[in-house]
Design a protein around this motif. Structure first.
Motif, PDB file in Angstrom:
ATOM      1  N   GLY A 129       0.819  -1.213   0.000  1.00 35.34           N
ATOM      2  CA  GLY A 129       0.000   0.000   0.000  1.00 35.34           C
ATOM      3  C   GLY A 129       0.850   1.259   0.000  1.00 35.34           C
ATOM      4  O   GLY A 129       2.081   1.200  -0.046  1.00 35.34           O
ATOM      5  N   PRO A 130       0.189   2.412   0.047  1.00 38.98           N
ATOM      6  CA  PRO A 130       0.930   3.675  -0.041  1.00 38.98           C
ATOM      7  C   PRO A 130       1.762   3.975   1.220  1.00 38.98           C
ATOM      8  O   PRO A 130       1.381   3.595   2.323  1.00 38.98           O
ATOM      9  CB  PRO A 130      -0.166   4.720  -0.202  1.00 38.98           C
ATOM     10  N   ILE A 131       2.911   4.604   0.997  1.00 39.86           N
ATOM     11  CA  ILE A 131       3.783   5.042   2.087  1.00 39.86           C
ATOM     12  C   ILE A 131       4.131   6.508   1.836  1.00 39.86           C
ATOM     13  O   ILE A 131       4.532   6.865   0.724  1.00 39.86           O
ATOM     14  CB  ILE A 131       5.098   4.231   2.137  1.00 39.86           C
TER      15      ILE A 131
ATOM     16  N   THR B  39      11.423   1.108  -3.063  1.00 36.37           N
ATOM     17  CA  THR B  39      10.830   2.274  -2.397  1.00 36.37           C
ATOM     18  C   THR B  39      10.710   3.470  -3.346  1.00 36.37           C
ATOM     19  O   THR B  39      10.527   4.600  -2.914  1.00 36.37           O
ATOM     20  CB  THR B  39      11.654   2.682  -1.160  1.00 36.37           C
ATOM     21  N   ALA B  40      10.792   3.187  -4.653  1.00 32.44           N
ATOM     22  CA  ALA B  40      10.700   4.278  -5.631  1.00 32.44           C
ATOM     23  C   ALA B  40       9.339   4.977  -5.563  1.00 32.44           C
ATOM     24  O   ALA B  40       9.226   6.153  -5.892  1.00 32.44           O
ATOM     25  CB  ALA B  40      10.945   3.737  -7.037  1.00 32.44           C
ATOM     26  N   ASP B  41       8.299   4.244  -5.129  1.00 38.02           N
ATOM     27  CA  ASP B  41       6.969   4.862  -5.100  1.00 38.02           C
ATOM     28  C   ASP B  41       6.627   5.480  -3.739  1.00 38.02           C
ATOM     29  O   ASP B  41       5.490   5.880  -3.514  1.00 38.02           O
ATOM     30  CB  ASP B  41       5.905   3.834  -5.507  1.00 38.02           C
ATOM     31  N   VAL B  42       7.574   5.567  -2.842  1.00 38.60           N
ATOM     32  CA  VAL B  42       7.312   6.247  -1.570  1.00 38.60           C
ATOM     33  C   VAL B  42       7.186   7.745  -1.842  1.00 38.60           C
ATOM     34  O   VAL B  42       7.962   8.321  -2.606  1.00 38.60           O
ATOM     35  CB  VAL B  42       8.447   5.981  -0.549  1.00 38.60           C
ATOM     36  N   ASN B  43       6.180   8.343  -1.226  1.00 37.45           N
ATOM     37  CA  ASN B  43       5.959   9.772  -1.401  1.00 37.45           C
ATOM     38  C   ASN B  43       6.792  10.533  -0.361  1.00 37.45           C
ATOM     39  O   ASN B  43       6.407  10.633   0.793  1.00 37.45           O
ATOM     40  CB  ASN B  43       4.454  10.046  -1.233  1.00 37.45           C
ATOM     41  N   TRP B  44       7.963  11.033  -0.766  1.00 32.37           N
ATOM     42  CA  TRP B  44       8.839  11.759   0.159  1.00 32.37           C
ATOM     43  C   TRP B  44       8.445  13.225   0.168  1.00 32.37           C
ATOM     44  O   TRP B  44       8.477  13.883  -0.860  1.00 32.37           O
ATOM     45  CB  TRP B  44      10.308  11.646  -0.276  1.00 32.37           C
TER      46      TRP B  44
END
Ligand SMILES: Cc1cc2nc3c(=O)[nH]c(=O)nc-3n(C[C@H](O)[C@H](O)[C@H](O)COP(=O)(O)OP(=O)(O)OC[C@H]3O[C@@H](n4cnc5c(N)ncnc54)[C@H](O)[C@@H]3O)c2cc1C
Ligand code: SF4
Lengths: 63, 403
Positions: free
Chosen positions: B42-44, B82-87
């Motif tokens: 899921g989203p992070i 972790t490329a899709d983690v929203n930093w």
């Protein structure tokens, strides 16, 4: 096959990697790091764990 | 594209609140990586107040401080997982409402979460002196701190380091190696005494002094001298040390203010259970609020049931892994991480396992104190730690004693 690179200019021979991937990394009799340049794909998780625990962040998988 | 009235879309947005990580440093990064590794897809979202992507702090007082300091030299490699983690970087979280599963950031934006990971670490404590508004005062925690300090470590510069813990001693060694004139001032009996014990600490003091560092223990700073920048440091025995560069390495404050008002025990870090779940004051855990890294205070049954903060580098990785296992229902048995630290000062490479500070007895177990050596640390006759200068294989051979 996985290709492994350790930046020996960074490595301080702490040997933390040895606990995570003992088939790939070892400290020799002089307490210096030795490692195999390539490893089987089955070692990937262990090598990634070794990358995590390397204090100098000296280990890379270069594929 | 479904429109906003589409019931499926509404359900989707309701359900997929992200795992929200506050603090985008090692603990935050390792948590994101571990969540992916243990199958959470899921989203992070990760919110951090530093402008930089996660980077490695230890070199900031050692090798990298001695060479040139840049983000590139210390950045953690970003993994595909972790490329899709929203930093969200350069943004501070100001408050949290755990009852309603939201945090609010410094722009006033509200971020809902399904689970919260507290990874906000520590910040340096600073000297409290009346003449404090001066240039030339430094601390070393962030990349920007190290860049600012590096610019002033010129040969011949008079550097005064207040505090003789690991960071103070590492900066002392680095500054001395760069040709600075270095004095360390600290209240204790020997540098790093609290962690290393008398034998090793007094030997490390000798090694610093043999390199030309002046060490003034049992001394504290009462005020600073200077008009616009630091020119001197006034000590409690009345003497004044000339000073161009002041480094304050006197311990830390906890970055937990943003959590106040949530019934947490914030007396030292964030009190958590052995699964790193934050605890309410009545001792019951929040099921969806976790703590990792330096700011986590948790019990480790490998030692006893006292909750401790362990401010060592291997703890963010270990706690992140445990949180991911707990979150995905894959944690088994008790969490018993082996604390480990190292420090590099000149050509002295210290490596330790265990919790040295709880020992009541310290014994030389190999080598010679003035050369390479290994000490065992014991409490009630049981080994609780091991620390060596050099002799890595010997130190490592004792690691299994703590598993
Ligand atoms: C100079 C130095 C040298 C070190 N050397 C060693 C060593 O040799 N060996 C060893 O074992 N350990 C060493 N350490 C300790 C090690 O680096 C730490 O244990 C580790 O960095 C802890 O990681 P963390 O993610 O828990 O916390 P941190 O790295 O402190 O990260 C917390 C992050 O959260 C951010 N943050 C805080 N509050 C907020 C907020 N409200 N909103 C958003 N973001 C916020 C902070 O800015 C920071 O980026 C050293 C530390 C330093 C500073
Ligand atoms: S953990 Fe890193 S620094 Fe230590 S021996 Fe392995 S590669 Fe070298």
């Amino acid at each position: 096959m996985i290709k492994i690179d350790v930046d020996m200019a960074k490595c301080q021979h702490y040997g933390q990697c040895v606990f995570e991937a003992p088939n790939v990394f070892e400290l020799n009799n002089d307490d210096k790091l030795e490692y195999t340049a390539t490893a089987d794909d089955s070692e990937r998780a262990n090598i990634e764990a070794a990358i995590d625990v390397c204090p100098m962040q000296a280990i890379r998988i270069v594929e | 594209m479904p429109d906003a009235g589409d019931p499926h879309r509404r359900i989707a947005t309701l359900m997929v609140h992200p795992v929200l990580i506050v603090g985008a440093s090692m603990g935050g990064l390792r948590t994101a990586e571990a969540l992916r590794r243990f199958g959470y897809s899921g989203p992070i979202t990760a919110i951090g107040d530093e402008p930089h992507a996660p980077y490695n702090r230890p070199p900031l007082s050692k090798a990298v401080l001695a060479e040139s300091v840049s983000h590139e030299a210390v950045a953690f490699e970003q993994r595909d997982s972790t490329a899709d983690v929203n930093w969200i970087l350069g943004v501070r979280v100001n408050s949290a409402d755990l009852e309603h599963n939201v945090v609010t950031d410094s722009n006033g934006e509200v971020h809902p979460f399904s689970a919260l990971v507290i990874a906000t670490g520590l910040r340096p404590r600073r000297l409290s002196v009346s003449n404090g508004e001066l240039r030339g005062r430094h601390a070393v925690r962030t990349l920007d701190d190290a860049i600012a300090l590096r610019a002033e470590l010129k040969p011949g510069a008079r550097v005064v380091i207040v505090g003789a813990g690991f960071i103070g001693c590492e900066v002392a060694a680095t500054a001395r190696t760069l040709g600075c004139d270095v004095t360390v001032v600290a209240p204790g009996t020997h540098p790093m005494h609290r962690s290393l014990g008398t034998e090793l600490a007094s030997e490390m003091q000798r090694r610093h002094e043999s390199k030309g560092v002046v060490i003034r223990m049992k001394t504290s700073v009462t005020d600073l001298v200077g008009e616009s920048s630091v020119e001197g440091v006034i000590l409690d025995d009345g003497t004044t040390l000339p000073c161009d560069v002041l480094v304050e390495a006197i311990g830390s404050h906890q970055n937990t203010e943003w959590l106040e008002g949530n019934d947490l025990d914030l007396s030292a870090g964030v009190l958590a259970d052995n699964d790193l779940r934050a605890l309410r004051r009545n001792g019951t855990p929040w099921d969806n609020v976790f703590v990792v890294g330096d700011v986590a205070r948790f019990p480790n049954p490998a030692y006893d049931d006292e909750a401790r903060q362990i401010e060592h580098w291997n703890i963010p990785t270990e706690t992140a892994k445990r949180v991911a296992q707990v979150f995905t229902g894959q944690a088994h048995g008790a969490f018993r991480p082996i604390p480990s630290f190292w420090t590099d000062q000149y050509d002295n490479h210290l490596l330790a396992y265990g919790v040295l500070s709880i020992a009541d007895d310290v014994t030389l177990i190999e080598g010679d104190v003035t050369g390479d050596c290994v000490f065992g640390y014991y409490r009630s006759g049981k080994m609780v730690g091991v620390c060596g200068i050099g002799m890595r294989s010997v130190v490592q051979s004792h690691r299994t004693n703590f598993v």
